[in-house]
Design an enzyme around this catalytic site. Structure first.
Site, PDB file in Angstrom:
ATOM      1  N   CYS A   1       0.865  -1.177   0.000  1.00 23.40           N
ATOM      2  CA  CYS A   1       0.000   0.000   0.000  1.00 23.40           C
ATOM      3  C   CYS A   1       0.899   1.224   0.000  1.00 23.40           C
ATOM      4  CB  CYS A   1      -0.915  -0.001   1.228  1.00 23.40           C
ATOM      5  SG  CYS A   1      -1.920   1.494   1.379  1.00 23.40           S
TER       6      CYS A   1
ATOM      7  N   CYS B   1      -4.942   5.835  -4.242  1.00 24.78           N
ATOM      8  CA  CYS B   1      -4.276   4.539  -4.023  1.00 24.78           C
ATOM      9  C   CYS B   1      -2.836   4.714  -4.489  1.00 24.78           C
ATOM     10  CB  CYS B   1      -4.974   3.433  -4.809  1.00 24.78           C
ATOM     11  SG  CYS B   1      -4.085   1.853  -4.795  1.00 24.78           S
TER      12      CYS B   1
END
Length: 327
Positions: A77, A228
């Site tokens: 992430c 993201c």
């Protein structure tokens, strides 16, 4: 169960950070998943896109595990890594660190502010693979770069890559971005389907001015997010392959939650991407969780980072003004 959490975000992609280096927590795998589903629920007082567990590492300065709001674990992430980068560097009193993630150890370091008074960190996004088996994507070919998938769309061309999270990227026009097409595609490839057995992150990319793009992502296990990190990195690389942008040059990447900066590097045919952006703290809190039912918990905020939140709002306003010129 009493848990100290730090609410933080990277480009509006928000997380609950739990420090297992300084605290003697002993979570089982089921507890991690159940905590993510309970505490990240947007209908509760907390709510977040996921939980960042920061642990000790035998091979790096710290280890990061990421659990999405649905309880699934992500291999990486990018936005979360920036938050972990700041936390670990400040915890250890260092300007840089090595963070162990599920598949690779990644370098992180303090960077010049992306915007005035915005704590900014650069993190490495790698490895990059275009092999469909690494997503996985089931097609009668080894790679998919700027090609159509007729069962998904007759008009769009897609590039599939893993960084190492799986991504499906399409460069689009404003009309396609404003339609329901991305939602429909994302729902299909993240449900039962013959192409992506494990689902995939879907990004629509709109070129803006010189060395600038807008990226909106439907994140596997989360849905539409403000940003993201791995998707913005993957999307930047795709625009370089498409000739819209250049490798080794800074590219401003705007998103619904603000902006980051990316730089694509290539060495002997291998890629890595610098992801540069904020790691903003929102508040610290003590969370008392009912061990019989994690959905029952109370929150006591112990410190609120008002100045950081207000300053990030200025970056958001700046980003929205820039995006509006091209939409």
């Amino acid at each position: 169960m009493d848990i100290e959490i730090l609410k933080c975000h990277g480009s509006g992609n928000d997380f609950l950070l739990i420090d297992e280096i300084s605290n003697p927590y002993l979570f089982s795998e089921k507890q991690r998943a159940d905590l993510a589903k309970a505490l990240c629920n947007r209908e509760t007082e907390l709510g977040a896109d996921g939980i960042l567990f920061v642990l000790k590492s035998d091979v790096a300065d710290a280890r990061m595990r990421v659990f999405n709001a649905d309880g699934s674990e992500a291999s990486m992430c990018g936005n979360g890594l920036r938050c972990v980068a700041r936390y670990v560097c400040e915890l250890l009193g260092k300007p840089n660190a090595l963070i162990e993630t599920m598949k690779v150890n990644l370098l992180v370091e303090k960077e010049e502010d992306l915007f005035p008074e915005i704590p900014t960190y650069k993190v490495e996004i790698s490895p990059v693979s275009f092999q469909l088996k690494d997503l996985p994507l089931t097609l009668p070919t080894d790679t998919l770069i700027a090609e159509k998938i007729p069962s998904l769309s007759e008009d769009l061309t897609f590039t599939a890559l893993a960084v190492p999270n799986p991504h499906l990227v399409a460069i689009v026009e404003a009309e396609q971005l404003e339609s329901n097409l991305q939602l429909q595609l994302s729902g299909y490839v993240n449900g039962p389907n013959p192409l992506f057995p494990d689902g995939v992150n879907v990004s629509f990319v709109k070129p803006l001015g010189k060395s600038a793009i807008f990226v909106r992502t439907f994140e596997r296990g989360v849905g539409f997010t403000n940003a993201c990190g791995t998707a913005m990195s993957a999307s930047t690389l795709v625009t370089c392959l498409d000739g819209l942008n250049q490798k080794e040059e800074a590219i401003e990447v705007y998103n619904p939650g603000g902006k980051v900066r990316c730089v694509v590097h290539e060495t002997n045919g291998q890629y890595k991407i610098d992801l540069i952006g904020n790691g903003t703290y929102v508040y610290k809190a003590d969370v008392q969780v009912n061990e019989a039912d994690y959905n029952q918990f109370t929150v006591n905020q112990t410190k609120v980072f008002t100045a950081e939140t207000e300053q990030y709002a200025k970056l958001e306003a700046h980003a929205k003004e820039y995006i509006a010129q091209y939409m």
